[in-house]
Design a protein around this motif. Structure first.
Motif, PDB file in Angstrom:
ATOM      1  N   PHE A  55       0.818  -1.216   0.000  1.00 28.59           N
ATOM      2  CA  PHE A  55       0.000   0.000   0.000  1.00 28.59           C
ATOM      3  C   PHE A  55       0.851   1.264   0.000  1.00 28.59           C
ATOM      4  O   PHE A  55       0.377   2.320  -0.355  1.00 28.59           O
ATOM      5  N   LYS A  56       2.109   1.157   0.379  1.00 29.70           N
ATOM      6  CA  LYS A  56       2.954   2.349   0.405  1.00 29.70           C
ATOM      7  C   LYS A  56       3.403   2.773  -0.993  1.00 29.70           C
ATOM      8  O   LYS A  56       3.888   3.878  -1.183  1.00 29.70           O
ATOM      9  N   GLU A  57       3.280   1.895  -1.978  1.00 29.81           N
ATOM     10  CA  GLU A  57       3.670   2.226  -3.344  1.00 29.81           C
ATOM     11  C   GLU A  57       2.706   3.261  -3.914  1.00 29.81           C
ATOM     12  O   GLU A  57       1.503   3.166  -3.715  1.00 29.81           O
ATOM     13  N   PRO A  58       3.225   4.263  -4.651  1.00 25.36           N
ATOM     14  CA  PRO A  58       2.329   5.311  -5.158  1.00 25.36           C
ATOM     15  C   PRO A  58       1.326   4.791  -6.194  1.00 25.36           C
ATOM     16  O   PRO A  58       0.181   5.185  -6.191  1.00 25.36           O
ATOM     17  N   PHE A  59       1.744   3.884  -7.064  1.00 21.66           N
ATOM     18  CA  PHE A  59       0.834   3.322  -8.060  1.00 21.66           C
ATOM     19  C   PHE A  59       1.144   1.845  -8.218  1.00 21.66           C
ATOM     20  O   PHE A  59       2.292   1.462  -8.385  1.00 21.66           O
ATOM     21  N   LEU A  60       0.123   1.023  -8.169  1.00 17.55           N
ATOM     22  CA  LEU A  60       0.324  -0.405  -8.361  1.00 17.55           C
ATOM     23  C   LEU A  60       0.259  -0.773  -9.834  1.00 17.55           C
ATOM     24  O   LEU A  60       0.761  -1.792 -10.241  1.00 17.55           O
ATOM     25  N   ARG A  61      -0.384   0.050 -10.625  1.00 19.27           N
ATOM     26  CA  ARG A  61      -0.431  -0.173 -12.071  1.00 19.27           C
ATOM     27  C   ARG A  61      -0.072   1.148 -12.720  1.00 19.27           C
ATOM     28  O   ARG A  61      -0.654   2.175 -12.424  1.00 19.27           O
ATOM     29  N   ASP A  62       0.890   1.106 -13.599  1.00 22.83           N
ATOM     30  CA  ASP A  62       1.296   2.302 -14.318  1.00 22.83           C
ATOM     31  C   ASP A  62       1.318   1.954 -15.792  1.00 22.83           C
ATOM     32  O   ASP A  62       1.329   0.793 -16.177  1.00 22.83           O
ATOM     33  N   GLY A  63       1.334   2.953 -16.618  1.00 29.85           N
ATOM     34  CA  GLY A  63       1.328   2.714 -18.049  1.00 29.85           C
ATOM     35  C   GLY A  63       2.246   3.668 -18.777  1.00 29.85           C
ATOM     36  O   GLY A  63       2.777   4.613 -18.201  1.00 29.85           O
ATOM     37  N   ILE A  64       2.415   3.396 -20.045  1.00 30.91           N
ATOM     38  CA  ILE A  64       3.212   4.248 -20.922  1.00 30.91           C
ATOM     39  C   ILE A  64       2.334   5.409 -21.352  1.00 30.91           C
ATOM     40  O   ILE A  64       1.201   5.202 -21.800  1.00 30.91           O
ATOM     41  N   GLN A 105      -0.557  -1.525 -21.245  1.00 29.11           N
ATOM     42  CA  GLN A 105      -1.081  -0.575 -20.263  1.00 29.11           C
ATOM     43  C   GLN A 105      -0.614   0.814 -20.703  1.00 29.11           C
ATOM     44  O   GLN A 105       0.589   1.053 -20.836  1.00 29.11           O
ATOM     45  N   PHE A 106      -1.581   1.679 -20.940  1.00 20.50           N
ATOM     46  CA  PHE A 106      -1.284   3.033 -21.383  1.00 20.50           C
ATOM     47  C   PHE A 106      -1.832   4.031 -20.381  1.00 20.50           C
ATOM     48  O   PHE A 106      -2.790   3.751 -19.670  1.00 20.50           O
ATOM     49  N   LYS A 107      -1.240   5.196 -20.387  1.00 22.82           N
ATOM     50  CA  LYS A 107      -1.659   6.258 -19.488  1.00 22.82           C
ATOM     51  C   LYS A 107      -2.040   7.464 -20.343  1.00 22.82           C
ATOM     52  O   LYS A 107      -1.245   7.931 -21.153  1.00 22.82           O
ATOM     53  N   PHE A 108      -3.269   7.940 -20.162  1.00 26.96           N
ATOM     54  CA  PHE A 108      -3.782   9.088 -20.908  1.00 26.96           C
ATOM     55  C   PHE A 108      -4.062  10.237 -19.959  1.00 26.96           C
ATOM     56  O   PHE A 108      -4.619  10.033 -18.879  1.00 26.96           O
ATOM     57  N   LEU A 117      -5.235   8.671 -16.492  1.00 23.66           N
ATOM     58  CA  LEU A 117      -5.999   7.436 -16.339  1.00 23.66           C
ATOM     59  C   LEU A 117      -5.171   6.320 -16.955  1.00 23.66           C
ATOM     60  O   LEU A 117      -4.741   6.425 -18.108  1.00 23.66           O
ATOM     61  N   VAL A 118      -4.915   5.251 -16.198  1.00 29.08           N
ATOM     62  CA  VAL A 118      -4.185   4.098 -16.710  1.00 29.08           C
ATOM     63  C   VAL A 118      -5.209   3.128 -17.287  1.00 29.08           C
ATOM     64  O   VAL A 118      -6.192   2.778 -16.636  1.00 29.08           O
ATOM     65  N   CYS A 119      -4.971   2.724 -18.541  1.00 30.83           N
ATOM     66  CA  CYS A 119      -5.924   1.889 -19.273  1.00 30.83           C
ATOM     67  C   CYS A 119      -5.263   0.601 -19.756  1.00 30.83           C
ATOM     68  O   CYS A 119      -4.149   0.626 -20.275  1.00 30.83           O
ATOM     69  N   GLN A 120      -5.980  -0.494 -19.617  1.00 25.11           N
ATOM     70  CA  GLN A 120      -5.519  -1.776 -20.138  1.00 25.11           C
ATOM     71  C   GLN A 120      -6.117  -1.983 -21.527  1.00 25.11           C
ATOM     72  O   GLN A 120      -7.310  -1.764 -21.746  1.00 25.11           O
ATOM     73  N   TYR A 121      -5.270  -2.420 -22.453  1.00 26.05           N
ATOM     74  CA  TYR A 121      -5.657  -2.594 -23.859  1.00 26.05           C
ATOM     75  C   TYR A 121      -5.140  -3.945 -24.314  1.00 26.05           C
ATOM     76  O   TYR A 121      -4.043  -4.364 -23.931  1.00 26.05           O
ATOM     77  N   LYS A 122      -5.921  -4.627 -25.113  1.00 31.00           N
ATOM     78  CA  LYS A 122      -5.544  -5.951 -25.591  1.00 31.00           C
ATOM     79  C   LYS A 122      -5.741  -6.011 -27.099  1.00 31.00           C
ATOM     80  O   LYS A 122      -6.773  -5.596 -27.614  1.00 31.00           O
ATOM     81  N   VAL A 123      -4.722  -6.509 -27.800  1.00 32.44           N
ATOM     82  CA  VAL A 123      -4.808  -6.735 -29.238  1.00 32.44           C
ATOM     83  C   VAL A 123      -4.791  -8.246 -29.440  1.00 32.44           C
ATOM     84  O   VAL A 123      -3.925  -8.935 -28.907  1.00 32.44           O
ATOM     85  N   VAL A 124      -5.755  -8.765 -30.209  1.00 34.91           N
ATOM     86  CA  VAL A 124      -5.857 -10.203 -30.460  1.00 34.91           C
ATOM     87  C   VAL A 124      -5.544 -10.458 -31.933  1.00 34.91           C
ATOM     88  O   VAL A 124      -6.109  -9.806 -32.817  1.00 34.91           O
ATOM     89  N   PHE A 125      -4.638 -11.401 -32.169  1.00 34.41           N
ATOM     90  CA  PHE A 125      -4.223 -11.757 -33.522  1.00 34.41           C
ATOM     91  C   PHE A 125      -4.805 -13.109 -33.914  1.00 34.41           C
ATOM     92  O   PHE A 125      -4.876 -14.021 -33.089  1.00 34.41           O
ATOM     93  N   ASP A 126      -5.173 -13.255 -35.185  1.00 37.81           N
ATOM     94  CA  ASP A 126      -5.634 -14.548 -35.685  1.00 37.81           C
ATOM     95  C   ASP A 126      -4.412 -15.413 -35.994  1.00 37.81           C
ATOM     96  O   ASP A 126      -3.273 -15.002 -35.777  1.00 37.81           O
ATOM     97  N   ASP A 127      -4.635 -16.604 -36.525  1.00 30.07           N
ATOM     98  CA  ASP A 127      -3.527 -17.517 -36.796  1.00 30.07           C
ATOM     99  C   ASP A 127      -2.593 -17.007 -37.883  1.00 30.07           C
ATOM    100  O   ASP A 127      -1.446 -17.419 -37.956  1.00 30.07           O
ATOM    101  N   GLY A 128      -3.087 -16.100 -38.731  1.00 30.49           N
ATOM    102  CA  GLY A 128      -2.246 -15.492 -39.760  1.00 30.49           C
ATOM    103  C   GLY A 128      -1.440 -14.321 -39.225  1.00 30.49           C
ATOM    104  O   GLY A 128      -0.777 -13.620 -39.982  1.00 30.49           O
ATOM    105  N   GLN A 129      -1.507 -14.086 -37.921  1.00 28.11           N
ATOM    106  CA  GLN A 129      -0.783 -13.017 -37.240  1.00 28.11           C
ATOM    107  C   GLN A 129      -1.205 -11.614 -37.686  1.00 28.11           C
ATOM    108  O   GLN A 129      -0.405 -10.691 -37.699  1.00 28.11           O
TER     109      GLN A 129
END
Length: 147
Positions: A55-64, A105-108, A117-129
């Protein structure tokens, strides 16, 4: 009559809060409903878990720090090299139910604010990448992206 000393309501509230925090050794962010707009495929995201010493850490999740307009370039059909050129290296890569998943994880900066605001983002690729889909964990993040 002899007066008995009583603790002030503020001191009593503080003591109660301290006792409750002492008893709580683990906190997890598990209350995240799947949003049909920002995450229509119900993709799974990793939660942050914190134990009392953390709990002493300023942010548990940070982003770029990133600019929301870059995300318009992430569309179905583009390849992994194109995603890397726009978003950079993923924080994590794994196999998911719909294909290979890249987690970010991005920060806007919030509009008209000095806060982020730290945001989680996911990119999903098919089998052809190539990109099958991309999703934000929360709608607040999707709402920051210009359309």
């Amino acid at each position: 009559m002899k007066k008995t000393p009583h603790a002030s309501p503020t001191v009593a509230a503080f003591a109660l809060a301290a006792a409750l925090l002492g008893a709580a050794t683990h906190v997890a962010a598990r209350d995240n409903p799947v949003d049909p707009v920002s995450n229509p495929d119900k993709l799974d995201y990793r939660d942050v878990e914190a134990r009392r010493p953390d709990f002493k850490e300023p942010f548990l999740r940070d982003g770029i720090v990133s600019r929301p307009e870059h995300f318009r370039e992430i569309k179905p059909g583009i390849n992994q090299a194109q995603v890397l050129a726009v978003l950079g290296q993923a924080l994590r890569q794994q196999r998911g139910a719909l294909g290979t998943e890249w987690d970010y994880q991005f920060k806007f900066q919030m509009p008209q604010s000095a806060n982020y605001l730290v945001c989680q983002y996911k990119v999903v690729f098919d089998d052809g990448q190539t990109v099958r889909s991309a999703a934000w964990r929360r709608r607040q993040c999707l709402d920051l992206i210009p359309h």
